[in-house]
Design an enzyme around this catalytic site. Structure first.
Site, short mmCIF file in Angstrom:
data_model
loop_
_atom_site.label_atom_id
_atom_site.label_comp_id
_atom_site.label_asym_id
_atom_site.label_seq_id
_atom_site.Cartn_x
_atom_site.Cartn_y
_atom_site.Cartn_z
N LYS A 1 -3.61 -2.00 0.02
CA LYS A 1 -4.27 -1.99 -1.27
C LYS A 1 -5.73 -1.62 -1.11
CE LYS A 1 -4.65 -5.06 -5.24
NZ LYS A 1 -4.06 -6.16 -5.98
N ASP B 1 -1.45 -2.35 -13.66
CA ASP B 1 -0.02 -2.62 -13.74
C ASP B 1 0.53 -2.49 -15.16
OD1 ASP B 1 0.86 -3.24 -10.94
OD2 ASP B 1 -0.74 -4.72 -11.10
N HIS C 1 6.21 1.06 -4.97
CA HIS C 1 5.97 0.22 -6.15
C HIS C 1 5.47 1.16 -7.23
CE1 HIS C 1 5.62 -4.16 -4.52
NE2 HIS C 1 6.84 -3.67 -4.44
N ASP D 1 -6.16 -1.17 -11.10
CA ASP D 1 -4.77 -1.49 -10.77
C ASP D 1 -4.21 -2.42 -11.85
OD1 ASP D 1 -2.39 -1.85 -9.37
OD2 ASP D 1 -3.21 -3.47 -8.14
N HIS E 1 -2.64 1.31 -6.01
CA HIS E 1 -3.44 0.77 -4.91
C HIS E 1 -4.31 1.79 -4.18
CE1 HIS E 1 -0.96 -3.18 -4.41
NE2 HIS E 1 -1.36 -2.97 -5.64
N ASP F 1 6.66 -2.01 -10.09
CA ASP F 1 5.72 -3.13 -10.02
C ASP F 1 4.70 -3.01 -11.15
OD1 ASP F 1 4.22 -5.31 -9.35
OD2 ASP F 1 3.29 -4.42 -7.57
N ASP G 1 2.10 1.45 -3.37
CA ASP G 1 2.01 1.03 -4.77
C ASP G 1 1.11 2.03 -5.49
OD1 ASP G 1 0.81 -0.25 -7.15
OD2 ASP G 1 1.84 -2.06 -6.50
N GLU H 1 2.57 -3.83 2.38
CA GLU H 1 1.93 -3.14 1.24
C GLU H 1 0.41 -3.24 1.33
OE1 GLU H 1 2.93 -4.90 -2.54
OE2 GLU H 1 2.02 -3.26 -3.69
N TRP I 1 3.06 -8.53 0.80
CA TRP I 1 1.73 -8.18 0.29
C TRP I 1 0.90 -9.45 0.30
CZ3 TRP I 1 -0.65 -10.19 -4.22
CH2 TRP I 1 -1.97 -9.74 -4.37
C1 RNT Z 1 -0.40 -6.69 -5.94
C2 RNT Z 1 0.78 -6.01 -5.37
C3 RNT Z 1 2.06 -6.81 -5.32
C4 RNT Z 1 2.30 -7.64 -6.55
C5 RNT Z 1 3.68 -8.25 -6.65
C6 RNT Z 1 3.73 -9.36 -7.64
O1 RNT Z 1 -1.45 -5.84 -6.19
O2 RNT Z 1 1.01 -4.82 -6.08
O3 RNT Z 1 3.12 -5.97 -5.04
O4 RNT Z 1 2.09 -6.89 -7.70
O5 RNT Z 1 4.12 -8.64 -5.42
ZN ZN Z 2 2.80 -3.76 -5.59
#
Ligand code: RNT
Ligand code: ZN
Length: 421
Positions: free
Chosen positions: A230, A298, A288, A296, A264, A328, A261, A228, A188
């Site tokens: 986004k 997390d 993720h 986003d 994303h 994630d 993810d 990955e 990523w």
């Molecule tokens: C960032 C991505 C990525 C990170 C990690 C730390 O938006 O989701 O995967 O969160 O690699």
């Molecule tokens: Zn991620």
């Protein structure tokens, strides 16, 4: 305790019979559930800071908020914290590392990392029968200061990040070989623009050719590469070079894994719905699992509709062998060990819930276009005694079946975490 155990057992016996009426063998199902690994993100344990320097600063458009005490400051502390979490989580686990978590006293350039810098992690994982996954760290570094890495217009900077990703592939290859289980290495990059860029095509072409060079540099016998995409990051609101469409096409044409993810995409998009589409064109994907709240963000994964939908789509697509499940999220406002346990137990629970769906009956109704019965079955299945199966599963895997696990974490917080400066 004995009494509780026999109650859990009794409830399970009834549940097993109820599920048998729907053609589901819960014993077989739990044995299968045990083998599905969930890859636990090491970066929840230290707020995504890594061990390269004591004054690290997280960049790349991602952010942790909160200052709960007890953040892990080195590999030993992080491993010790993970060990506590792992005793409270049933089923197979893997640990997901980033390159910045290298286990060494001396500074090592990102483009110079070697397998030996991760030997401590590998030995630890071997002892505990854990798989390891890996990520090049393409953020929080002077060479990512302009918000661009593999798509940077400067060839030297691009080269640095390519070398870092190639070095990461060598580390991943070694890890996978040592542990006898392939490492998934996820790329990523944060590359993007805060405001409307003058051109989008050239940066995307640069990203594409950097990735091609990385893929061509190492043979992947014991590791698999994922990419990955986004939608946007903080400070990269107007354009993300590695968009979701970019990587969907990239993964399909280069035969890499695609990482989806959950944070994303546009907030109302269903990430679950993307799984079956991806599986039409790709051998394997990586997830993720995360929880975006308004952005986003997390947040810690809950046992909520979005999470359950993802698990259901894996199971309904017969995808347990083709979908690599990783978590994630990173929350620094609560006990970090608890954060791991909450999210990982929830995802395991979602998988169990999805596996307990009376699929054969649902399929039969669908095949005869009896959508009324399908809806009735789906709704009634929600109140089948799946919680009894969950408690029995935890109990027989020697982890607490309910909230008592928090006591272990609280003890660890009092004895260990609170003494960290
Ligand atoms: C960032 C991505 C990525 C990170 C990690 C730390 O938006 O989701 O995967 O969160 O690699
Ligand atoms: Zn991620």
């Amino acid at each position: 305790m004995r009494l509780t155990e026999s109650k859990v057992e009794q409830a399970y016996v009834f549940a097993r019979e109820r599920y048998a009426e729907h053609g589901i063998d819960t014993e077989e199902l739990l044995a299968r559930l045990d083998t599905v690994p969930i890859s636990i993100q090491c970066w929840q344990g230290d707020d995504v800071l890594g061990f390269e320097s004591a004054d690290a600063n997280l960049t790349g458009g991602i952010q942790t908020t909160g200052n709960y005490p007890g953040r892990a400051r080195n590999a030993d502390e992080l491993r010790s914290d993970l060990e506590v979490a792992l005793t409270l989580i049933p089923g197979a686990s893997r640990v997901n590392l980033h390159a910045m978590y290298l286990d060494t006293d001396r500074p090592v350039g990102r483009d110079k990392i070697e397998p030996k810098h991760f030997q401590g992690w590998i030995d630890w994982a071997k002892d505990r029968n854990l798989g390891l996954d890996f990520n090049p760290t393409c953020f929080s570094h002077p060479n990512s200061a302009q918000g661009l890495t593999l798509s940077h217009p400067d060839g030297d900077i691009r080269r640095f990040w390519m070398d870092h990703c190639i070095a990461s592939r060598r580390v991943s290859e070694y890890m996978g070989e040592q542990l006898g289980s392939p490492t998934v290495m996820n790329i990523w990059v944060p590359d993007g623009y805060k405001d409307t860029p003058a051109e989008r095509l050239e940066p995307r072409k640069r990203l594409m050719s950097s990735l091609d060079a990385i893929l061509g540099a190492v043979e992947g016998k014991h590791h698999k590469v994922a990419v990955e995409g986004k939608l946007f990051g903080i400070g990269a609101e107007s354009c993300t070079v590695g968009s979701n469409e970019f990587y969907m096409a990239y993964a399909a044409t280069r035969k890499t894994l695609l990482c989806l993810d959950a944070g994303h995409f546009h907030p109302t998009e269903s990430v679950a719905d993307k799984i079956s589409t991806s599986l039409c064109f790709l051998d394997e994907i990586l997830l993720h699992v995360s929880r975006p709240v308004r952005w986003d963000s997390d947040h810690v994964v809950l046992f909520d509709d979005a999470t359950i939908a993802i698990a259901q789509e894996i199971v309904r697509s017969n995808g347990l062998d083709r979908v690599n499940i990783g978590l994630d999220y990173f929350d620094a406002s609560i006990n970090r060990v608890a954060a791991w346990v909450i999210g990982t137990r929830n995802y395991r629970k979602a998988l169990l819930y999805a596996m307990l769906e009376p699929r054969a009956e649902l399929k039969k109704a669908e095949d005869r276009f009896d959508y009324t019965s399908r809806l009735v079955l789906m709704e009634e299945a929600k109140s089948l005694p799946w919680t009894a199966v969950w408690e029995y599963y935890c109990m027989t895997r020697n982890v607490p079946h309910g909230r008592e696990w928090l006591k272990t974490v609280q003890r660890y917080e009092a004895n260990v975490l609170n003494s960290r400066g």
